[in-house]
Design an enzyme around this catalytic site. Sequence first.
Site, PDB file in Angstrom:
ATOM      1  N   SER A  35       0.825  -1.195   0.000  1.00 39.51           N
ATOM      2  CA  SER A  35       0.000   0.000   0.000  1.00 39.51           C
ATOM      3  C   SER A  35       0.870   1.260   0.000  1.00 39.51           C
ATOM      4  CB  SER A  35      -0.927  -0.051   1.211  1.00 39.51           C
ATOM      5  OG  SER A  35      -1.955   0.845   1.036  1.00 39.51           O
ATOM      6  N   ASP A  82      -9.058  -5.315  -4.800  1.00 42.45           N
ATOM      7  CA  ASP A  82      -8.668  -4.181  -3.944  1.00 42.45           C
ATOM      8  C   ASP A  82      -9.401  -2.916  -4.405  1.00 42.45           C
ATOM      9  OD1 ASP A  82      -7.416  -2.247  -2.449  1.00 42.45           O
ATOM     10  OD2 ASP A  82      -5.383  -2.934  -2.868  1.00 42.45           O
ATOM     11  N   HIS A 131      -7.436  -5.500  -0.318  1.00 41.09           N
ATOM     12  CA  HIS A 131      -6.225  -4.733  -0.023  1.00 41.09           C
ATOM     13  C   HIS A 131      -5.184  -5.437   0.862  1.00 41.09           C
ATOM     14  CE1 HIS A 131      -3.895  -1.159  -0.130  1.00 41.09           C
ATOM     15  NE2 HIS A 131      -4.037  -0.887   1.151  1.00 41.09           N
TER      16      HIS A 131
HETATM   17  C1  LIG Z   1      -5.632   5.012   4.400  1.00 39.42           C
HETATM   18  C2  LIG Z   1      -5.127   3.898   3.578  1.00 39.42           C
HETATM   19  O1  LIG Z   1      -5.735   2.851   3.513  1.00 39.42           O
HETATM   20  N1  LIG Z   1      -4.038   4.125   2.870  1.00 39.42           N
HETATM   21  C3  LIG Z   1      -3.514   3.138   2.017  1.00 39.42           C
HETATM   22  C4  LIG Z   1      -2.861   3.769   0.851  1.00 39.42           C
HETATM   23  C5  LIG Z   1      -2.577   2.337   2.860  1.00 39.42           C
HETATM   24  O2  LIG Z   1      -1.392   2.547   2.877  1.00 39.42           O
HETATM   25  N2  LIG Z   1      -3.166   1.474   3.668  1.00 39.42           N
HETATM   26  C6  LIG Z   1      -2.480   0.906   4.782  1.00 39.42           C
HETATM   27  C7  LIG Z   1      -3.220   1.210   6.029  1.00 39.42           C
HETATM   28  C8  LIG Z   1      -2.313  -0.564   4.690  1.00 39.42           C
HETATM   29  O3  LIG Z   1      -1.386  -1.043   5.347  1.00 39.42           O
HETATM   30  O4  LIG Z   1      -3.074  -1.204   3.997  1.00 39.42           O
END
Ligand SMILES: CC(=O)N[C@@H](C)C(=O)N[C@@H](C)C(=O)O
Length: 868
Positions: free
Chosen positions: A722, A810, A842
């Site tokens: 992410s 995702d 995700h």
């Molecule tokens: C707020 C969020 O979900 N941001 C994403 C781009 C991200 O980095 N998510 C993190 C929390 C994760 O580890 O999935």
Amino acid sequence: MQGVEFIYFPQPNVDYSKCEKWVTACGRPTTGKHAFVVKNVNRNTYICTKHFVGGKGPTAEYPDPIPAVVSNAELEAFKRRKRRKSSSSGDSTFDSSVPTTDNRYGYIVAKAALYSEADLDKSIHNMVGHALTKAVEETGHPYLEDSNTPHRSVSYETIVEAYRYFTQLPEVTSASIRAEENENIISVQSMWSQRDIDRKEKTSFGRTYVLDAAKNVVVSCSSPQEINNQVWNVASPSGKYRAILRKQKDKKGDDKQYLEIWNAVQKVKTINVEGLEKHGKIISDDGHFGSFQWSRAEGHVLYVAEKKRPKASSFFDSKPFSESTESKEKETARGDEFLYYQNWGEQITEQSSTVLCVMDVETGTVSVLESVPENVSPGQAVWAPDDAGVVFIGWIHEPYRLGLKHCVQRRSFVYHLDIQKNKIEKISEDGRAVRFPRFSPDDRWLVYLDTLDSGPHNMCSRLMMCEWERRHDGLKPILDIVNSAKEEEFPGLFTWSVPVHTWLSDSIHLVLNTFWGSRSEVVVVNTQTKSVVRVRPDLASWSSTVLDIHGNHVVIGCSSPNQAPYLIFGTLVPSDLGSSQWLRLDNKSEVITSFEWQIIQHSPSSDRVHPKYGNLDYESILYLPKGSSVNGSKPPLILFPHGGPHSVCDGSFAFQPAVYCHCGFAVLLVNFRGSLGFGQDSILSILGRIGDQDVKDCKSAADEVIEKGLADGTKVVVCGGSHGGFLATHLIGQYPDYFKAACARNPVTNLTSMVGTTDIISWVFTEVGETFSYDTQVDATILSKMWDASPVRCIKQVKTPVLLQVGLKDLRVPPSQSLEYWKMLKANGVPVRCLTYPDSNHPLSEVEVEADGLINSILWFCQHLTSQ
Ligand SMILES: CC(=O)N[C@@H](C)C(=O)N[C@@H](C)C(=O)O
């Protein structure tokens, strides 16, 4: 064929130039009937270790083969054995009733031949457990056979064994305390989750501990018992009853929900809640909407469900609606078959509009509370004093919904619904986002958390309180935002959750969880003096999380990077926390002896100091294979930044870095500026600076570890998911010669394309320093800011081989982000391999997906660390 092993050839689609080099080096004919050229290399192409100087395969000095002769008979015999031993069904990394060889990498020593049938008859778990323990005893570390190049000794089977070993360690998911009639006798019911790689799922099991609180001893402890289909299991206030929401598949394979009421000896009734057709699915303990609570009088259960949708039919459906159908419903439903219902985004796709429901336990009837405003999705409901009403969080879903997962700043209010008067009122302030309303045991006080309703997706929260009967006179912050804090000072409240019971019996003190630097801490807040004190019992390891409170009894989950989770029970003395009494509930929880860890403090160099928030430092957690510092060898380093970016590595036991370190890698988890737990200034400091400040913080953290001699600077790889994947792809673009390999899991690679496709458009605006509102549109200036902050900006510089891992479902970071990046790497001739997981979203956290991703990443790192 003593001493001869076969290794797989580099695949041309993974590393063309290496494949070509090896083909040439083998010196086999390139023309004629037996021509051996790159295009003939496939997944069944092997090379014998005798082709390498030393006869044992590639070494740092001699990474490429030399001409050598292995008879065809030897090769054929090996292939035959492999065919016999290979699993018959597919080639998942765990299809291993016998250990098989991996067929995709050029470096893996094929060990299938080394296992005897007798070995394989043994229980895999015993075998692995024994092998690891023995190896640790003998060498200090199971995989540091060759201390100069530890990664080289990691074979596919070894990683799988390590993986299996770690799947044996359960993680605690919840615990609840109940006092028996004899008040000194306490029972603690705990729920645990454990990976079951063979069943390809997480198993939930329960364990109950019975304690004598007066004597501070565990009287008995039940054996673990698997419990897999409970959505909720909640005791009534007196403890006499339990309400259990169970899910069960019907004959068609669809999930059905049943609400059961149990007394101390038996099930009293089962209610087919779905059959009542009052609402859609009841929401689980999802950390957002879900709640499930008995009324104080124990006559009703309050819960949150998805709103019932009108039955839709096609314009051409000849079947008329039943006579009983309301005429309004007839009109709206016709032609609504394909109507779009927006959901709450990543991992909350089953929720669109929610409703509050009350079930009468006696009659089994359900009422949906109707007075919730149309533009509000309610959740986190609790009974108001005297059971006369309900207090809940209402998220505003107009003009549209933005993803809620990991986003605490979504516009919301604390509401009170007076059931008798059918009247609704707002309790919280405008312009805020609120969470977790909790009444004190004497029903006098209501507390909840609040933040701004815009800006970063997580930040420092305020703890708000009102006196219930005088709520119209105003609210007061018990804990305010902390902008910055010196060492050891409270950095502000940073949390993802608050226990259902959070007050101590005096209705003055609260027990909360918070991130405090690189650590999860339990804190006691005095609502009168507004003081915050950490609870750090001697029995607790690095990170602690309070799970339940009953009277002054608390149950806390503890762990550290190399200590598997366990529970401790305490009886707090609020006026003198130091004299509180503690008891460890699990007498055995695994301490992983193969690695050590430490916290490292970092101060940004003068060129990196933030112009406004100048005094910010940051931290990282370094995992080191045991023995690596003793014998002077330096392990390869995995730089592993977290996602978010407003998240944190809190020093709890973490599966992925533990497996990496166990396999011989040093692992560096960086809490760069912008992470939770370091004050609000740190959060704000990164806005408008992503792709720069965070990237440099991570790179310098790695530099510092290398300069200290703790890891090998010539063997650095990077891994992240992410926003962590955003950092990984930025790092290989900005420092093209630094990393030998990268693994990016659902990475953010291009903000200009992500802004139109993610469920959190607001994130893209905010993180590049722009203000978001629901009607904001991107323009050329904003797009160029987004481009400048994106990893794709520096793709032309990338040389590092990249492994991409992509969840095709995702919604947060859509797969197109990875696939776009993949295409560009391909076009630029950079080695890239892409794993796509069709049913994953995700986190890529399904057992099979997690295992595949983790093992593939280790293999990828090994491959590229050996092929320099
Ligand atoms: C707020 C969020 O979900 N941001 C994403 C781009 C991200 O980095 N998510 C993190 C929390 C994760 O580890 O999935």
